[in-house]
Design a protein around this motif. Structure first.
Motif, PDB file in Angstrom:
ATOM      1  N   GLY A 194       0.867  -1.048   0.093  1.00 26.31           N
ATOM      2  CA  GLY A 194      -0.029  -0.225  -0.042  1.00 26.31           C
ATOM      3  C   GLY A 194       0.710   1.477  -0.044  1.00 26.31           C
ATOM      4  N   TYR A 195       1.707   1.281   0.377  1.00 23.95           N
ATOM      5  CA  TYR A 195       2.812   2.469   0.584  1.00 23.95           C
ATOM      6  C   TYR A 195       3.235   2.958  -0.738  1.00 23.95           C
ATOM      7  CZ  TYR A 195       6.988   5.365   1.834  1.00 23.95           C
ATOM      8  OH  TYR A 195       7.771   6.328   1.969  1.00 23.95           O
ATOM      9  N   PHE A 196       3.647   1.690  -1.340  1.00 31.85           N
ATOM     10  CA  PHE A 196       4.205   1.817  -2.953  1.00 31.85           C
ATOM     11  C   PHE A 196       3.135   2.125  -4.043  1.00 31.85           C
ATOM     12  CE2 PHE A 196       8.018   0.055  -0.602  1.00 31.85           C
ATOM     13  CZ  PHE A 196       8.782   0.882  -0.879  1.00 31.85           C
ATOM     14  N   LEU A 197       2.049   1.393  -3.731  1.00 29.42           N
ATOM     15  CA  LEU A 197       1.096   1.663  -4.737  1.00 29.42           C
ATOM     16  C   LEU A 197      -0.281   2.440  -4.265  1.00 29.42           C
ATOM     17  CD1 LEU A 197       1.004  -2.225  -5.648  1.00 29.42           C
ATOM     18  CD2 LEU A 197       1.985  -0.565  -6.834  1.00 29.42           C
ATOM     19  N   SER A 198      -0.054   3.415  -3.296  1.00 29.43           N
ATOM     20  CA  SER A 198      -1.299   4.180  -3.292  1.00 29.43           C
ATOM     21  C   SER A 198      -1.459   5.331  -4.085  1.00 29.43           C
ATOM     22  CB  SER A 198      -1.195   4.552  -1.713  1.00 29.43           C
ATOM     23  OG  SER A 198      -1.350   3.318  -0.884  1.00 29.43           O
ATOM     24  N   TYR A 199      -1.610   5.244  -5.485  1.00 32.06           N
ATOM     25  CA  TYR A 199      -1.790   6.429  -6.317  1.00 32.06           C
ATOM     26  C   TYR A 199      -2.608   5.715  -7.420  1.00 32.06           C
ATOM     27  CZ  TYR A 199       1.599   3.767  -8.858  1.00 32.06           C
ATOM     28  OH  TYR A 199       2.529   2.603  -9.466  1.00 32.06           O
ATOM     29  N   GLY A 200      -3.307   6.844  -8.083  1.00 31.89           N
ATOM     30  CA  GLY A 200      -4.241   6.250  -9.147  1.00 31.89           C
ATOM     31  C   GLY A 200      -5.041   4.981  -9.190  1.00 31.89           C
ATOM     32  N   SER A 201      -5.056   4.274  -9.955  1.00 28.10           N
ATOM     33  CA  SER A 201      -5.642   2.966  -9.744  1.00 28.10           C
ATOM     34  C   SER A 201      -4.710   1.791  -9.318  1.00 28.10           C
ATOM     35  CB  SER A 201      -6.444   2.479 -10.967  1.00 28.10           C
ATOM     36  OG  SER A 201      -5.526   2.242 -12.172  1.00 28.10           O
ATOM     37  N   ALA A 202      -3.672   2.082  -9.044  1.00 26.31           N
ATOM     38  CA  ALA A 202      -2.694   1.156  -8.539  1.00 26.31           C
ATOM     39  C   ALA A 202      -2.853   0.291  -7.432  1.00 26.31           C
ATOM     40  CB  ALA A 202      -1.115   1.627  -8.381  1.00 26.31           C
ATOM     41  N   TRP A 203      -3.613   0.808  -6.443  1.00 23.35           N
ATOM     42  CA  TRP A 203      -4.424   0.132  -5.243  1.00 23.35           C
ATOM     43  C   TRP A 203      -4.989  -1.143  -5.428  1.00 23.35           C
ATOM     44  CZ3 TRP A 203      -9.687  -0.282  -5.234  1.00 23.35           C
ATOM     45  CH2 TRP A 203     -10.408   0.828  -5.957  1.00 23.35           C
ATOM     46  N   ARG A 204      -5.453  -1.211  -6.752  1.00 24.20           N
ATOM     47  CA  ARG A 204      -6.102  -2.402  -7.130  1.00 24.20           C
ATOM     48  C   ARG A 204      -5.342  -3.667  -7.234  1.00 24.20           C
ATOM     49  NH1 ARG A 204     -11.519  -1.428  -8.531  1.00 24.20           N
ATOM     50  NH2 ARG A 204     -12.001   0.424  -9.156  1.00 24.20           N
ATOM     51  N   TRP A 205      -3.855  -3.348  -7.433  1.00 27.18           N
ATOM     52  CA  TRP A 205      -2.984  -4.511  -7.743  1.00 27.18           C
ATOM     53  C   TRP A 205      -2.674  -4.976  -5.875  1.00 27.18           C
ATOM     54  CZ3 TRP A 205      -1.206  -6.629 -11.631  1.00 27.18           C
ATOM     55  CH2 TRP A 205      -1.420  -6.104 -12.731  1.00 27.18           C
ATOM     56  N   VAL A 206      -2.973  -4.384  -4.917  1.00 30.98           N
ATOM     57  CA  VAL A 206      -2.679  -4.398  -3.628  1.00 30.98           C
ATOM     58  C   VAL A 206      -3.993  -5.709  -3.386  1.00 30.98           C
ATOM     59  CG1 VAL A 206      -2.995  -3.949  -1.173  1.00 30.98           C
ATOM     60  CG2 VAL A 206      -1.926  -2.522  -2.996  1.00 30.98           C
ATOM     61  N   LEU A 207      -5.216  -5.228  -3.681  1.00 32.06           N
ATOM     62  CA  LEU A 207      -6.307  -6.100  -3.678  1.00 32.06           C
ATOM     63  C   LEU A 207      -6.200  -7.507  -4.572  1.00 32.06           C
ATOM     64  CD1 LEU A 207      -9.312  -3.894  -3.460  1.00 32.06           C
ATOM     65  CD2 LEU A 207      -7.534  -4.371  -1.688  1.00 32.06           C
ATOM     66  N   GLY A 208      -5.670  -7.260  -5.919  1.00 33.61           N
ATOM     67  CA  GLY A 208      -5.477  -8.199  -6.653  1.00 33.61           C
ATOM     68  C   GLY A 208      -4.656  -9.322  -5.952  1.00 33.61           C
ATOM     69  N   ALA A 209      -3.397  -8.958  -5.367  1.00 32.90           N
ATOM     70  CA  ALA A 209      -2.471  -9.911  -4.792  1.00 32.90           C
ATOM     71  C   ALA A 209      -3.276 -10.855  -4.131  1.00 32.90           C
ATOM     72  CB  ALA A 209      -1.325  -9.192  -3.937  1.00 32.90           C
ATOM     73  N   GLY A 210      -4.475 -10.672  -3.440  1.00 30.65           N
ATOM     74  CA  GLY A 210      -5.039 -11.734  -2.845  1.00 30.65           C
ATOM     75  C   GLY A 210      -5.401 -12.798  -3.760  1.00 30.65           C
ATOM     76  N   ILE A 211      -5.715 -12.570  -4.899  1.00 28.02           N
ATOM     77  CA  ILE A 211      -5.991 -13.869  -5.769  1.00 28.02           C
ATOM     78  C   ILE A 211      -4.906 -14.738  -5.854  1.00 28.02           C
ATOM     79  CG2 ILE A 211      -6.730 -14.258  -8.041  1.00 28.02           C
ATOM     80  CD1 ILE A 211      -7.677 -11.400  -8.241  1.00 28.02           C
ATOM     81  N   VAL A 212      -3.815 -14.287  -5.689  1.00 26.02           N
ATOM     82  CA  VAL A 212      -2.743 -15.075  -5.999  1.00 26.02           C
ATOM     83  C   VAL A 212      -2.441 -15.972  -5.045  1.00 26.02           C
ATOM     84  CG1 VAL A 212      -0.297 -14.932  -6.529  1.00 26.02           C
ATOM     85  CG2 VAL A 212      -1.649 -13.352  -7.652  1.00 26.02           C
ATOM     86  N   VAL A 213      -2.438 -15.292  -3.747  1.00 24.29           N
ATOM     87  CA  VAL A 213      -2.454 -15.773  -2.532  1.00 24.29           C
ATOM     88  C   VAL A 213      -3.334 -16.843  -2.249  1.00 24.29           C
ATOM     89  CG1 VAL A 213      -1.907 -15.439   0.060  1.00 24.29           C
ATOM     90  CG2 VAL A 213      -0.943 -13.883  -1.302  1.00 24.29           C
ATOM     91  N   GLY A 214      -4.465 -16.621  -2.344  1.00 26.15           N
ATOM     92  CA  GLY A 214      -5.500 -17.450  -2.174  1.00 26.15           C
ATOM     93  C   GLY A 214      -5.502 -18.890  -3.173  1.00 26.15           C
ATOM     94  N   ALA A 215      -4.857 -18.672  -4.276  1.00 31.03           N
ATOM     95  CA  ALA A 215      -4.643 -19.821  -5.371  1.00 31.03           C
ATOM     96  C   ALA A 215      -3.587 -20.485  -4.780  1.00 31.03           C
ATOM     97  CB  ALA A 215      -4.458 -19.385  -6.771  1.00 31.03           C
ATOM     98  N   VAL A 216      -2.475 -19.960  -4.421  1.00 30.01           N
ATOM     99  CA  VAL A 216      -1.454 -20.621  -3.790  1.00 30.01           C
ATOM    100  C   VAL A 216      -1.697 -21.523  -2.646  1.00 30.01           C
ATOM    101  CG1 VAL A 216       0.900 -20.301  -2.603  1.00 30.01           C
ATOM    102  CG2 VAL A 216       0.464 -19.076  -4.557  1.00 30.01           C
ATOM    103  N   GLN A 217      -2.460 -20.911  -1.690  1.00 33.43           N
ATOM    104  CA  GLN A 217      -3.025 -21.809  -0.686  1.00 33.43           C
ATOM    105  C   GLN A 217      -3.836 -23.035  -1.020  1.00 33.43           C
ATOM    106  OE1 GLN A 217      -6.340 -20.066   1.602  1.00 33.43           O
ATOM    107  NE2 GLN A 217      -6.074 -21.411   3.188  1.00 33.43           N
TER     108      GLN A 217
END
Length: 514
Positions: A194-217
């Protein structure tokens, strides 16, 4: 010498396969921490209060203005307009989902097994992350938070039970702390992103990372076996022993751990020869730890009505509420907006420091419950947080900015001593296997209700008190008072479980001699 021999014993007890199982299973609580704090750092950007382009975006704009470019427009907005109350609703929907997951997962884990329940959590995490990432309205964001919350609520019920059932008896306190460690890893990861991606629509990458972690789990859980304790109580003792031997290693003697299974569980081929309902109904009534097929699994209402389990239920529910009512999530969820104008350094950067200290202290303190006792660690943690809350209130009120920053760090560090890890392991130590699912669901349900109250009303009460009395920091006087009440509760109602062989010894009940 005792410390070094204890370390050597721990190394002997822990196999690489056990480490793999704990690592995969704790991806569930990791995502709890991830989703809990994912909206903290980018809060102002998501809610359209503050717009900032990254350096690369500004360079791209400058270059595109000098030549022919292909204009790309996203169907998703850069932000979603929200005031404080609306953002609090979106944020607190996570706890509503958590309540649903916590209450619903216990019966599933008890009836169908821990493994199936953990696999379902990964599905909810993936769906929730997708909906949040693509969210274009308050309603969509709230719905995604509910789905993620269901996964989180279920994970925080099931994973501590699973870990306690696969961990060596002498190291259950240490491994039980891994739930809180993984939560803190998730919090630190999302705060840093969030510190590095809190601009424009980049915050959606923070939320999207949860998809990857859930799939790995989800894929990782294909390598995880069912809990041996659950198998012994519900299916086959011999199968349970084979799995436990694999987890412990070929040279480990599992005889002591499986003695209760041999005494209480009945092999399928023997069931027809032991059809005695009277004996079966009484079997294990005093020795709760030896849960077998005879005992079955108790539902929430049965646990509440049974005076044998009621003290344990009160204890674990109270401790889980104390975990939240002492105020930790006022920092985890709202530190960026809370501290923005109060401290001399960037509040988002301070939040990363807070998360890192929380993780480091949790790892460093993970052996303490096994060394000093669960109750001692809880009391030390609550007292430390109460004193820190009082100091934070005064330092913010009198604008002692450096002291405020230091106090926040101490506030989080004391949480890691006891209130962070201990509540997740208490249920499996205060009731037998036949009631642990219902008890863990009940205490996590109470935890999510308390989390909801903090998430929903903390920003409102904070603003209201500051406007009423002037200045800031008044809300932490409330957390100081709550810490005092929680400390009294733990002192009077929570027993020590360290060094106790079974549930009956914890509560001082007469034990069976057969």
């Amino acid at each position: 010498m005792p410390a070094s021999s204890g370390l050597r014993q721990c190394i002997r007890d822990v196999s690489p396969y056990l480490i793999l199982l704990v690592t995969i299973s704790t991806l569930g609580p990791l995502q709890f921490g991830f989703h809990l704090a994912e909206l903290n750092a980018p809060q102002d950007v998501i809610s359209c209060r503050y717009k900032q382009q990254s350096l690369s975006s500004r360079l791209s704009s400058a270059l595109s203005s000098s030549g022919d470019t292909t204009t790309t427009s996203s169907a998703l907005p850069d932000c979603i307009p929200m005031d404080d109350a609306q953002f609090a609703v979106v944020s607190s929907m996570f706890t509503l989902g958590g309540l649903i997951g916590a209450l619903g997962s216990g019966p599933i884990a008890a009836a169908k097994g821990r493994l199936l329940a953990m696999r379902l959590t990964s599905l909810f995490y993936i769906v929730g992350s997708i909906v949040e990432t693509l969210g274009a309205s308050i309603a969509m964001m709230a719905a995604g938070r509910v789905f993620s919350g269901v996964g989180a609520g279920a994970a925080t019920v099931i994973v501590p039970i699973y870990i306690s059932e696969v961990a060596p008896p002498r190291e259950r306190g240490t491994f039980g702390a891994m739930t809180q460690v993984s939560i803190n890893v998730g919090i630190l990861a999302t705060q840093t992103m969030g510190y590095f991606l809190s601009y424009g629509s980049a915050w959606r990458w923070v939320l999207g990372a949860g998809i990857v972690v859930g799939a790995v789990q989800g894929f990782g859980l294909l390598l995880v076996p069912e809990s041996p304790a659950w198998l012994a109580a519900n299916e086959s003792v011999s199968h349970a022993k084979r799995i436990l031997q694999r987890i412990r290693g070929t040279h480990y003697d599992i005889g002591e751990e499986t003695a209760a299974w041999d005494d209480s569980a009945v092999a399928p081929e023997e069931e027809g020869l032991l059809d005695n309902p009277i004996a079966g109904s009484r079997r294990g009534s005093t020795n709760s730890k030896a849960g077998g097929k005879n005992n079955g699994h108790l539902g929430f209402l049965e646990v509440v009505k049974d005076p044998l389990y009621r003290p344990a239920l009160i204890a674990v529910v109270g401790v889980m509420c104390a975990q939240q009512l002492c105020g930790i999530n006022s920092i985890i969820m709202y530190s960026v907006s809370l501290l923005r104008d109060l401290l001399p350094i960037n509040s988002a950067l301070l939040t990363i420091m807070i998360s890192a200290i929380n993780l480091i202290t949790t790892v460093a303190c993970s052996p303490l419950p096994d060394k000093f006792g669960r109750k001692t660690c809880l009391l030390l943690s609550i007292c430390g947080q109460g004193v820190s809350a009082l100091a934070l209130a005064l330092s913010i009120l009198f604008e002692a900015k450096i002291l405020s920053a230091v106090t926040v760090l101490f506030f989080v560090a004391f949480f890691a001593v006891g209130l962070g890890p201990v509540p997740f392991i208490l249920a499996s130590e205060l009731v037998g296997q036949e009631a642990v699912g219902a008890t863990q669901s009940a205490c996590l349900g109470a935890n999510y209700i308390a989390t909801f109250l903090v998430a929903q009303f903390f920003p409102i009460i904070n603003v209201s008190l500051n406007e009423r009395f002037g200045g800031a920091g008044w809300v932490y006087f409330i957390f100081t008072a709550l810490a005092a009440l929680c400390g009294l509760f733990v002192f009077w109602r929570v027993p020590e479980t360290k060094g106790k062989k079974d549930v009956d010894e914890v509560w001082g009940r007469t034990r069976r001699l057969d």
